[in-house]
Write an enzyme that holds these catalytic residues in place. Structure first.
Site, PDB file in Angstrom:
ATOM      1  N   HIS A   1      34.942 -24.640 -14.875  1.00 37.35           N
ATOM      2  CA  HIS A   1      33.999 -25.109 -13.864  1.00 37.35           C
ATOM      3  C   HIS A   1      34.553 -24.844 -12.462  1.00 37.35           C
ATOM      4  CE1 HIS A   1      31.410 -27.691 -11.488  1.00 37.35           C
ATOM      5  NE2 HIS A   1      30.551 -27.618 -12.498  1.00 37.35           N
TER       6      HIS A   1
ATOM      7  N   GLU B   1      26.896 -19.778 -12.950  1.00 37.46           N
ATOM      8  CA  GLU B   1      26.790 -20.908 -12.021  1.00 37.46           C
ATOM      9  C   GLU B   1      27.507 -20.569 -10.706  1.00 37.46           C
ATOM     10  OE1 GLU B   1      26.621 -25.435 -12.759  1.00 37.46           O
ATOM     11  OE2 GLU B   1      28.736 -24.979 -12.561  1.00 37.46           O
TER      12      GLU B   1
HETATM   13  P1  PGA Z   1      24.366 -29.794 -10.126  1.00 41.96           P
HETATM   14  O1  PGA Z   1      25.773 -29.552 -10.876  1.00 41.96           O
HETATM   15  O2  PGA Z   1      23.294 -29.698 -11.170  1.00 41.96           O
HETATM   16  O3  PGA Z   1      24.487 -31.142  -9.517  1.00 41.96           O
HETATM   17  O4  PGA Z   1      24.247 -28.701  -9.117  1.00 41.96           O
HETATM   18  C1  PGA Z   1      25.908 -28.545 -11.823  1.00 41.96           C
HETATM   19  C2  PGA Z   1      27.354 -28.339 -12.170  1.00 41.96           C
HETATM   20  O5  PGA Z   1      28.209 -28.443 -11.274  1.00 41.96           O
HETATM   21  O6  PGA Z   1      27.687 -28.063 -13.315  1.00 41.96           O
END
Ligand code: PGA
Length: 228
Positions: free
Chosen positions: A90, A148
């Protein structure tokens, strides 16, 4: 394929009581989508009873199987507890804790070997390619990659990524991973954006942070994913 919705609670909520209430509210609703709850480690044992309705995941694991590594938790300990998934790589761990590609690659290898399903976050297809130089990710059925970009995360700006760009990046990642691979999208996903991300973005599911802490919002998000 059923959409996969991974709820990343991060370092929330503050108490066990709230964690049980939140999990209970989420578990109340039946869904076609696969819902994976990833609470902080300390709440995992208490959420095991909810496994009939949803899956459980951790937010990190060690790169080592056992031994002298104070404060760490191994993939096999998680598996043994009844945890099925683990989020790795992450961007918050990279940014605030200095996690490196080498560590992420080792953790991925370790978690897959322990039989966990790995939810592997990357910023873009290039980062995935760099990880692939360190760990074989091709054709791994227990691997879910998440596109992401950190700037899209709600607490880091929450910029909306155009669906076309999501689609392109997901296609590039699938090409790298080979047939049958699963790629999710993450970054400020909520009930209003889920259907576009699944339909036009071509995502196999989503990683949800903030919206997974609000039972009403999350229920609506899952409902719309079921209909997508
Ligand atoms: P968010 O977080 O949906 O609050 O943007 C997603 C993540 O960091 O995995």
């Amino acid at each position: 394929m059923k959409p996969i919705i991974v709820a990343n609670w991060k370092m929330n909520p503050a108490t066990k009581k709230e964690a049980l209430l939140l999990a209970g509210a989420i578990a109340k609703r039946k869904s076609k989508s696969i819902v994976v709850l990833c609470p902080p480690f300390v709440y995992l044992p208490f959420l095991l009873p909810y496994r009939k309705r949803m899956r459980l995941g951790a937010q990190n694991c060690s790169w080592q199987e056992k031994g002298a590594l104070t404060g760490e938790i191994s993939a096999s300990q998680l598996k043994n507890l009844g945890c099925e998934y683990v989020i790795l790589g992450h961007s918050e761990r990279k940014k605030y804790l200095g996690e490196t590609k080498e560590q992420i690659a080792r953790k991925t290898r370790e978690a897959l070997a322990a039989g966990l399903k790995v939810v592997l976050c990357v910023e873009h297809a290039r980062e995935l390619a760099l990880l692939q130089e360190r760990v074989n990710l091709k054709g791994k059925k227990n691997l879910l990659v998440v596109f992401e970009p950190s700037f899209a995360i709600s607490t880091q700006g929450g910029k909306r990524v155009p669906l076309k760009r999501i689609g392109k990046e997901i296609a590039a990642m699938k090409k790298l991973l080979g047939r049958g691979s699963s790629v999710l999208y993450g970054g400020s996903v909520d009930a209003t954006s889920i259907q576009g991300i699944l339909r036009e973005g071509g995502a196999d599911g989503v990683l949800v942070g903030a919206a997974s802490l609000n039972p009403r919002e999350f229920a609506e998000l899952v409902k719309r994913a079921d209909m997508a």
